[in-house]
Design a protein around this motif. Structure first.
Motif, mmCIF file in Angstrom:
data_model
loop_
_atom_site.group_PDB
_atom_site.id
_atom_site.type_symbol
_atom_site.label_atom_id
_atom_site.label_comp_id
_atom_site.label_asym_id
_atom_site.label_seq_id
_atom_site.Cartn_x
_atom_site.Cartn_y
_atom_site.Cartn_z
ATOM 1 N N GLU A 1 43.173 26.419 -28.639
ATOM 2 C CA GLU A 1 42.422 27.571 -28.120
ATOM 3 C C GLU A 1 42.194 28.598 -29.216
ATOM 4 N N ASN A 2 43.198 28.843 -30.045
ATOM 5 C CA ASN A 2 43.080 29.805 -31.121
ATOM 6 C C ASN A 2 42.017 29.374 -32.127
ATOM 7 N N GLN A 3 41.942 28.101 -32.398
ATOM 8 C CA GLN A 3 40.980 27.583 -33.374
ATOM 9 C C GLN A 3 39.546 27.715 -32.877
ATOM 10 N N SER A 4 39.354 27.721 -31.570
ATOM 11 C CA SER A 4 38.005 27.801 -31.021
ATOM 12 C C SER A 4 37.454 29.219 -31.009
ATOM 13 N N MET A 5 38.339 30.212 -31.199
ATOM 14 C CA MET A 5 37.893 31.609 -31.196
ATOM 15 C C MET A 5 37.112 31.933 -32.472
ATOM 16 N N SER A 6 36.129 32.798 -32.344
ATOM 17 C CA SER A 6 35.392 33.268 -33.510
ATOM 18 C C SER A 6 36.253 34.257 -34.282
ATOM 19 N N LEU A 7 36.073 34.279 -35.585
ATOM 20 C CA LEU A 7 36.830 35.194 -36.427
ATOM 21 C C LEU A 7 36.352 36.626 -36.203
ATOM 22 N N CYS A 8 37.286 37.537 -36.127
ATOM 23 C CA CYS A 8 36.964 38.955 -35.946
ATOM 24 C C CYS A 8 36.048 39.430 -37.067
ATOM 25 N N ARG A 9 35.037 40.185 -36.707
ATOM 26 C CA ARG A 9 34.054 40.661 -37.684
ATOM 27 C C ARG A 9 34.703 41.538 -38.759
ATOM 28 N N SER A 10 35.653 42.357 -38.363
ATOM 29 C CA SER A 10 36.327 43.231 -39.335
ATOM 30 C C SER A 10 37.082 42.399 -40.364
ATOM 31 N N ILE A 11 37.793 41.370 -39.903
ATOM 32 C CA ILE A 11 38.528 40.502 -40.812
ATOM 33 C C ILE A 11 37.565 39.776 -41.746
ATOM 34 N N LYS A 12 36.436 39.345 -41.208
ATOM 35 C CA LYS A 12 35.435 38.649 -42.015
ATOM 36 C C LYS A 12 34.927 39.529 -43.145
ATOM 37 N N LYS A 13 34.838 40.819 -42.886
ATOM 38 C CA LYS A 13 34.360 41.758 -43.905
ATOM 39 C C LYS A 13 35.467 42.229 -44.844
ATOM 40 N N GLY A 14 36.699 41.778 -44.580
ATOM 41 C CA GLY A 14 37.812 42.185 -45.416
ATOM 42 C C GLY A 14 38.419 43.504 -45.004
ATOM 43 N N LEU A 15 38.195 43.905 -43.752
ATOM 44 C CA LEU A 15 38.698 45.171 -43.244
ATOM 45 C C LEU A 15 39.845 44.938 -42.266
ATOM 46 N N LYS A 16 40.495 46.011 -41.875
ATOM 47 C CA LYS A 16 41.549 45.941 -40.871
ATOM 48 C C LYS A 16 40.943 46.153 -39.493
ATOM 49 N N CYS A 17 41.328 45.321 -38.547
ATOM 50 C CA CYS A 17 40.837 45.487 -37.175
ATOM 51 C C CYS A 17 41.681 46.539 -36.471
ATOM 52 N N ASN A 18 41.024 47.601 -36.014
ATOM 53 C CA ASN A 18 41.731 48.701 -35.353
ATOM 54 C C ASN A 18 41.637 48.652 -33.840
ATOM 55 N N ASN A 19 41.118 47.531 -33.329
ATOM 56 C CA ASN A 19 40.976 47.381 -31.881
ATOM 57 C C ASN A 19 42.162 46.599 -31.323
ATOM 58 N N PRO A 20 43.090 47.265 -30.640
ATOM 59 C CA PRO A 20 44.278 46.557 -30.118
ATOM 60 C C PRO A 20 43.937 45.529 -29.050
ATOM 61 N N ASN A 21 42.730 45.642 -28.481
ATOM 62 C CA ASN A 21 42.313 44.708 -27.430
ATOM 63 C C ASN A 21 41.307 43.669 -27.934
ATOM 64 N N CYS A 22 41.199 43.554 -29.239
ATOM 65 C CA CYS A 22 40.237 42.608 -29.815
ATOM 66 C C CYS A 22 40.568 41.183 -29.367
ATOM 67 N N ILE A 23 39.578 40.468 -28.881
ATOM 68 C CA ILE A 23 39.786 39.114 -28.352
ATOM 69 C C ILE A 23 39.502 38.043 -29.398
ATOM 70 N N PHE A 24 39.090 38.457 -30.591
ATOM 71 C CA PHE A 24 38.706 37.477 -31.598
ATOM 72 C C PHE A 24 39.885 37.123 -32.510
ATOM 73 N N ARG A 25 39.734 36.064 -33.231
ATOM 74 C CA ARG A 25 40.786 35.542 -34.097
ATOM 75 C C ARG A 25 40.948 36.403 -35.348
ATOM 76 N N HIS A 26 42.197 36.569 -35.797
ATOM 77 C CA HIS A 26 42.473 37.410 -36.954
ATOM 78 C C HIS A 26 43.110 36.626 -38.108
ATOM 79 N N GLU A 27 43.176 35.321 -37.970
ATOM 80 C CA GLU A 27 43.724 34.493 -39.033
ATOM 81 C C GLU A 27 42.647 33.559 -39.573
ATOM 82 N N ILE A 28 42.644 33.397 -40.893
ATOM 83 C CA ILE A 28 41.754 32.433 -41.532
ATOM 84 C C ILE A 28 42.482 31.085 -41.523
#
Length: 242
Positions: A1-28
């Motif tokens: 299930e984790n592998q099927s999630m899209s990567l968080c846009r902030s992580i993709k840009k090299g930023l820190k995700c500040n959304n505690p409720n973010c549903i997207f993946r945060h690991e490469i």
């Protein structure tokens, strides 16, 4: 299930995700994904350098994109002068949410009219501010052309466009033809919609730098400046009255 999630846009840009409720993946997950992300970041870096070529402010010192309307309004008054602008109305082309006109109206007492076929979506709190101060901004749901706006430009002191999309070049053309002050902040190129646009050297207008050069080639007196915001912040403008 984790592998099927899209990567968080902030992580993709090299930023820190500040959304505690973010549903997207945060690991490469894979080396292949890592290489794709590195390539994406390098492309973004080069695009940023291209857009901000000549910009005296560093990326770290810029305000957020959300400040673009206040920055643009302040730039207009500083550049053209409030007395000059108040000699007529300001036509705000493709005004969208109407925020540039809102700040010109409430902060500087300038009369604005927005032209946008999609309509204006001014936030409710801004509408209440206008009502409270007995102010208004006229809305015109029409396409911006010389024919449709012939009457409006007769009493116009300035034509503006903050990321006005397809209307960018039309603003410049109408303003130059009628010798009206103008300022535009180009955003998108729309090459597929305007494939016949070419520079004087024959190069098609495909990239952001091309649309800027295409406009500058229309008149030697068009000037360039930068707003203190992230993103596409290059202002092209000309004054006939200063």
């Amino acid at each position: 299930e984790n592998q099927s999630m899209s990567l968080c846009r902030s992580i993709k840009k090299g930023l820190k995700c500040n959304n505690p409720n973010c549903i997207f993946r945060h690991e490469i997950l894979t080396e292949e994904e890592k290489q794709k992300i590195e390539s994406f970041r390098e492309t973004q870096r080069k695009a940023y350098q291209l857009v901000h070529e000549g910009d005296p402010l560093s990326k770290e010192n810029k305000n957020k994109k959300s400040s673009r309307n206040t920055e643009f309004a302040d730039f207009l008054v500083k550049t053209f002068g409030i007395e000059t602008i108040k000699k007529g109305i300001v036509l705000d082309i493709a005004g969208g949410k109407g925020l540039t006109s809102f700040y010109l109206t409430t902060k500087y007492g300038i009369t604005c009219k927005i032209i946008d076929p999609r309509g204006v979506t001014l936030p409710k709190k801004h509408k209440r501010t206008l009502q409270k101060n007995n102010l208004s901004i006229e809305e015109n749901r029409i396409m911006f052309t010389l024919d449709t706006c012939h009457d409006l430009i007769q009493n116009c002191s300035l034509i503006i466009g903050m990321h006005p999309d397809e209307a960018t070049v039309d603003i410049v053309n109408v303003a130059l033809t009628n010798k009206i002050n103008f300022a535009v902040v180009p955003c998108c190129v729309f090459h597929s919609k305007f494939p016949n646009r070419v520079l004087k050297n024959g190069k098609p207008v495909v990239e952001y730098s091309d649309i800027v050069e295409y406009i500058l080639e229309k008149d030697n007196d068009i000037k360039v400046d930068f707003l203190n915001i992230e993103g596409r912040n290059k202002v092209l403008y000309k004054s006939f009255t200063i």
